[in-house]
Design an enzyme around this catalytic site. Structure first.
Site, PDB file in Angstrom:
ATOM      1  N   HIS A 183       0.919  -1.322   0.008  1.00  0.00           N
ATOM      2  CA  HIS A 183       0.014   0.133   0.242  1.00  0.00           C
ATOM      3  C   HIS A 183       0.798   1.288   0.007  1.00  0.00           C
ATOM      4  CE1 HIS A 183      -3.416  -2.220   2.244  1.00  0.00           C
ATOM      5  NE2 HIS A 183      -3.670  -2.285   0.998  1.00  0.00           N
ATOM      6  N   ARG A 244      -8.029 -11.330   5.993  1.00  0.00           N
ATOM      7  CA  ARG A 244      -6.709 -11.707   6.470  1.00  0.00           C
ATOM      8  C   ARG A 244      -6.627 -11.802   8.028  1.00  0.00           C
ATOM      9  NH1 ARG A 244      -4.088  -8.006   2.373  1.00  0.00           N
ATOM     10  NH2 ARG A 244      -4.419  -9.242   0.420  1.00  0.00           N
TER      11      ARG A 244
END
Ligand code: ADP
Length: 401
Positions: A183, A244
């Site tokens: 990211h 996740r």
């Protein structure tokens, strides 16, 4: 004619997302998505954002990325925005893993392609699809600069103390095991935009960025440089995410192998796809989870509490890493929209100088904004991320003459 347009491509294993921007005014000219590539029911959604352009959709089989990109090129051409236009300056590609090799956006040549390929073992899910996207675009416009913008690049400034796992050094190096972070394009954009919001130079501010989307990561940014981030070798580490697990004792994996008799692939799927919010309560959309919490659903409440607990731990940790914090900033789908998450994450952290103002936090807006009370020691902010714009800007900066 000066070439001022940049096409941004984000190629996944079965999808291609794209945006065409004009860098003179950073306007979007078209956005779109091809999904289910390789299946019978592929779909292309194309939205021109120029006057007189109508959103269009194509369905039917699109065999591979080559066909997908050709279909995108046709749609763009139909709006007078074709890839053969002299106004197109470059194509910017999101590449997930740049390892330690790529610390900056890079104009693609054969050596760069070979290096991205060499990194496949550390990014087996993402880099092959990114590579296919670049190769396809290159075949379509061999004369045009193609720029790779890496998700990991912003994090390459992390000191070794943050980037290394405490495992045997020779083993780690042999397999290129270290914390790379992801990211990065978003963390770079948002930390800079936060400095701008505060009216200060990026070099002068220390920021904790909380990128909370379906995937989620935190970063500690000192004077514009990343010094720590929550994702690691892969995007699995760190915060609780949509699907996740984030951090867990690695021995859980041995236990699942020995006692649960699960295979490596089964555990991979469990931790990446069936954990996090969806594993805890069956939903990974924060809107749905909040609706269930408000109805008194216990499992949704526990999932929310675990999510917030982890987030608080990272905020606290990064306050310690940075020493002095000027701003904590929320971004991405959850961070930008879920006021209850922001309130809960910062709740009780007055000792660290953190608080949100209830009224400011409740405002819905697409603009960067402060949500901390007037005069607060540390600013708390919401800054919408814009990864495509950042990729386009980095690409254009490299090719504009
Ligand atoms: P990604 O790019 O990782 O797929 P996004 O940044 O688009 O994800 O975030 C998607 C997530 O944002 C959704 O799964 C949902 O949980 C959350 N989200 C989107 N809109 C809202 C909203 N209005 N309120 C709460 N959460 C939202």
């Amino acid at each position: 004619m000066t070439a001022t347009r940049v096409l941004v491509l984000n190629s996944g294993s079965s999808s291609v997302k794209y945006q065409l921007l004009d860098m003179r005014d950073r306007a979007r000219l078209a956005v779109g998505l091809v999904e289910r590539i390789g299946e019978e029911n592929s779909r292309l959604k194309h939205t021109p954002l120029i006057e007189g352009g109508d959103p269009r959709e194509r369905t039917g089989p699109i065999a591979d990325h080559d066909e997908a990109l050709k279909a995108v090129a046709e749609e763009l051409a139909a709006d007078g925005l074709g890839l053969d236009s002299p106004e197109l300056a470059a194509i910017g590609h999101r590449v997930v893993h740049g390892g330690q090799s790529f610390t900056q956006p890079t104009v693609v040549d054969d050596t760069v392609l070979a290096e991205i390929e060499r990194l496949i073992p550390v990014a087996p899910l993402h880099n092959p699809a990114n590579l296919t996207g670049i190769r396809t675009a290159r075949a379509l416009r061999p004369d045009l600069p193609q720029v790779a913008v890496f998700d990991t690049a912003f994090h390459t400034t992390m000191p070794e103390s943050a980037a290394r796992y405490a495992i045997d050094v020779e083993t780690a190096d042999a397999h290129r095991i270290r914390r790379y972070g992801f990211h990065g394009t978003s963390h770079a954009y948002v930390s800079r935009a936060t400095a701008e919001l505060l009216g200060r130079a990026p070099e002068d501010v220390n920021v904790i960025v909380l990128h909370l989307g379906n995937g989620a990561s935190a970063s500690a940014v000192r004077g514009g440089r990343c010094v720590d981030t929550s994702m690691g070798l892969t995007p699995l580490e760190g915060l609780v995410m949509g699907t996740r697990s984030g951090d867990l004792d690695p021995a859980v994996i041995f236990h699942l192998m020995r006692v649960g008799e699960m295979s490596t692939d089964e555990i991979d799927t469990l931790l990446n796809k069936r954990s996090g919010l969806i594993g805890l309560c069956g939903d990974n959309d924060m809107r749905e989870i909040r609706r269930r919490v408000d109805e008194g659903d216990e499992r949704a409440k526990l999932a929310f509490d675990i999510y917030i607990h982890r987030l608080k731990k990272y905020i606290g940790a990064y306050c310690a890493v940075l020493g002095r914090v000027d701003a904590v900033v929320f971004t991405a789908g959850v961070g930008e929209n879920a006021a209850p998450v922001r309130e809960a994450a910062v709740g009780g952290l007055e000792g660290l100088g953190l608080a949100v103002d209830g009224e400011l936090n409740a405002v819905r807006s697409g603009e960067p904004r402060l949500i901390s009370p007037a005069g607060a020691r540390v600013a708390v902010a919401v800054v919408p991320t814009d990864e495509e714009l950042e990729i386009a800007a980095q690409t254009y900066a490299l090719v504009a003459i």
